[in-house]
Design a protein around this motif. Structure first.
Motif, short mmCIF file in Angstrom:
data_model
loop_
_atom_site.label_atom_id
_atom_site.label_comp_id
_atom_site.label_asym_id
_atom_site.label_seq_id
_atom_site.Cartn_x
_atom_site.Cartn_y
_atom_site.Cartn_z
N LYS A 22 0.86 -1.14 0.03
CA LYS A 22 0.03 0.25 -0.07
C LYS A 22 0.68 1.31 0.21
N SER A 23 2.02 1.09 0.75
CA SER A 23 2.99 2.55 0.85
C SER A 23 3.56 2.63 -0.54
N ALA A 30 0.72 4.06 -3.20
CA ALA A 30 0.42 5.32 -2.95
C ALA A 30 1.86 6.13 -3.15
N ARG A 31 2.90 5.81 -2.76
CA ARG A 31 4.00 6.66 -3.22
C ARG A 31 4.24 6.58 -4.91
N VAL A 72 2.03 8.97 -6.45
CA VAL A 72 2.50 10.11 -6.09
C VAL A 72 3.67 10.77 -6.87
N ALA A 93 -4.97 8.76 -3.35
CA ALA A 93 -3.78 8.21 -2.67
C ALA A 93 -3.54 9.10 -1.56
N SER A 114 -0.16 9.05 0.55
CA SER A 114 0.87 8.65 0.95
C SER A 114 1.76 9.29 2.29
N PRO A 118 -0.52 4.80 4.75
CA PRO A 118 -0.92 5.04 3.32
C PRO A 118 -2.22 4.22 3.01
N TYR A 146 1.45 14.12 4.79
CA TYR A 146 0.74 13.32 3.85
C TYR A 146 1.17 13.93 2.35
N ASP A 147 1.34 13.22 1.18
CA ASP A 147 1.16 13.56 -0.07
C ASP A 147 -0.10 13.10 -0.43
#
Length: 170
Positions: free
Chosen positions: A40-41, A44-45, A48, A88, A90, A94, A131-132
């Protein structure tokens, strides 16, 4: 673990489409796997990163509108567009979520004064922190994703409305 490792390799080779497929496949088949939080991390990254490369526009209308329980923060997103959205987050917690389209919502020709009462609402509880955030259409459209880097404060509730304004050319 193979999907996760392949996703990491694809990401390292800047093959973002293949990395995305690996992460999405892993999460759809193995949501409770011990590696799920890492995937998940990474997912999400990746979203971004892709938004940054594609020239995402700043999400300016994310404002504190209330409060929530201590130890959490809440982000409320209203989808006032006819497109399904992928959101998302991040950061410390996440998440990648999807928000249904508003079938009766228009594509606007000018900036609306307010979010319509027809908008589909999604509420996302997160651990506070930096967060992003990326909000993008899931359709194959050339819509720039919206991005925001923000410190989501403990006990705060944030809200934004997402709509699409057409770029009519004469």
């Amino acid at each position: 673990a193979l999907y996760y490792n392949c996703g990491q390799k694809y990401e390292g080779f800047l093959d973002f489409a293949s990395a995305r497929k690996m992460y999405e496949t892993f999460l759809s088949f193995y949501p409770d796997h011990p590696l799920a939080k890492d995937v998940k991390s990474a997912y999400a990254r990746l979203i971004v990163t892709e938004a940054g490369i594609s020239g995402g526009q700043e999400l300016t209308q994310l404002a504190v509108v209330g409060s929530t329980a201590s130890g959490m923060t809440e982000v409320v997103i209203k989808n006032d567009s006819p497109h399904r959205l992928r959101i998302a987050f991040s950061g410390p917690d996440p998440q990648v979520r999807e928000l249904e389209a508003c079938a009766s919502c228009p594509v606007y020709t000018a900036l609306p004064a307010y979010c319509s009462g027809q908008a589909v609402t999604g509420s996302y509880m997160l651990v506070p922190g930096v967060y992003d955030i990326v909000i993008e259409s899931t359709a194959d459209l050339e819509l720039a994703p919206m991005t925001k880097n923000i410190n989501l404060l403990d006990g705060s509730q944030y809200s934004t409305c997402v709509y699409i304004i057409s770029q009519l050319t004469p």
